[in-house]
Design an enzyme around this catalytic site. Structure first.
Site, PDB file in Angstrom:
ATOM      1  N   ASP A   6      17.276  27.903   3.312  1.00 36.41           N
ATOM      2  CA  ASP A   6      18.011  28.962   4.008  1.00 36.41           C
ATOM      3  C   ASP A   6      17.170  29.441   5.200  1.00 36.41           C
ATOM      4  O   ASP A   6      15.952  29.243   5.219  1.00 36.41           O
ATOM      5  CB  ASP A   6      18.261  30.098   3.002  1.00 36.41           C
ATOM      6  CG  ASP A   6      18.865  31.329   3.639  1.00 36.41           C
ATOM      7  OD1 ASP A   6      19.755  31.178   4.503  1.00 36.41           O
ATOM      8  OD2 ASP A   6      18.437  32.444   3.266  1.00 36.41           O
ATOM      9  N   ASP A   8      17.647  32.924   7.278  1.00 40.60           N
ATOM     10  CA  ASP A   8      17.323  34.361   7.336  1.00 40.60           C
ATOM     11  C   ASP A   8      16.544  34.822   6.111  1.00 40.60           C
ATOM     12  O   ASP A   8      16.974  34.628   4.968  1.00 40.60           O
ATOM     13  CB  ASP A   8      18.605  35.198   7.461  1.00 40.60           C
ATOM     14  CG  ASP A   8      19.253  35.017   8.831  1.00 40.60           C
ATOM     15  OD1 ASP A   8      18.535  34.783   9.810  1.00 40.60           O
ATOM     16  OD2 ASP A   8      20.495  35.123   8.899  1.00 40.60           O
ATOM     17  N   ASP A 137      17.087  33.474  -0.369  1.00 37.84           N
ATOM     18  CA  ASP A 137      16.731  34.831  -0.813  1.00 37.84           C
ATOM     19  C   ASP A 137      17.926  35.596  -1.384  1.00 37.84           C
ATOM     20  O   ASP A 137      17.745  36.657  -1.986  1.00 37.84           O
ATOM     21  CB  ASP A 137      16.146  35.638   0.354  1.00 37.84           C
ATOM     22  CG  ASP A 137      17.157  35.794   1.473  1.00 37.84           C
ATOM     23  OD1 ASP A 137      17.642  34.762   1.985  1.00 37.84           O
ATOM     24  OD2 ASP A 137      17.495  36.944   1.819  1.00 37.84           O
TER      25      ASP A 137
HETATM   26 MG   LIG Z   1      18.768  34.392   3.695  1.00 35.14          MG
END
Ligand SMILES: [Mg+2]
Length: 184
Positions: A6, A8, A137
């Site tokens: 991922d 961000d 996250d």
């Molecule tokens: Mg993320």
């Protein structure tokens, strides 16, 4: 192994970029230190009356391009490739920020180089992508399919309540993912 990474708050430091811009733009408003962030979306933790101002920060042109890499992330990606792993960047853009996608491409080219552009997968549904691992996250990742990948949590203060998944940061990844040789 094929590993989806991922962007961000895994390789691009959205939280830090947001907080720096927030404090610069609204020095008299309340701010939440990164270590005290408890929700995935900042708008769920900042007072509701500030919602449009909070969103305004990351809907702004230039925000995504201005983000700094998460500490250790660039080195980790290079090392993963050197260890024979098949790495893709898998990102769900903010659909309300029309600059977001192009800025993510510019960001990848700037920090990782042209060859990584071919490794970007842009999707709003990561369950459709076939891989062994997704490092993300976000506490829960859902979509139309039962995912093929194992969701490995990238450690952030707001996802610490998740206990049933492996958890890495850019210091521990190799050990926790058992990546230590060229055998993939
Ligand atoms: Mg993320």
């Amino acid at each position: 192994m094929r590993i989806l990474i991922d962007m961000d708050n895994v390789i691009s430091d959205f939280e830090r970029g947001f907080l720096e811009m927030w404090r610069e733009k609204y020095p008299h408003n309340i701010w939440i230190p990164i270590g005290k962030r408890q929700t995935f979306y900042p708008t769920d933790q900042y007072p509701p009356k500030l919602k449009e101002f909070v969103e305004g920060i990351y809907l702004e042109k230039g925000f995504h391009r201005s983000l700094k890499p998460v500490d250790g992330s660039m080195e980790a990606l290079s090392e993963m490739v050197a260890l024979g792993q098949d790495i893709f960047l898998c990102t769900s853009p903010l659909t309300r920020n029309k600059y977001c996608i192009v800025e993510k491409y510019e960001w990848v080219e700037h920090y990782l180089g042209k060859k990584w552009i071919k490794k970007i997968i842009v999707t709003k549904d990561k369950t459709l992508i076939h891989a062994d691992i997704l490092v993300d996250d976000k506490p829960e990742i859902t979509g139309v399919k039962e995912p093929h990948w194992e969701h490995v949590i990238f450690d952030q203060p707001y996802n610490r309540y998740v206990e049933n998944k492996k958890r890495i940061n850019w210091k521990t990844w190799k050990k926790i993912l058992s990546i230590d040789s060229n055998i993939s």
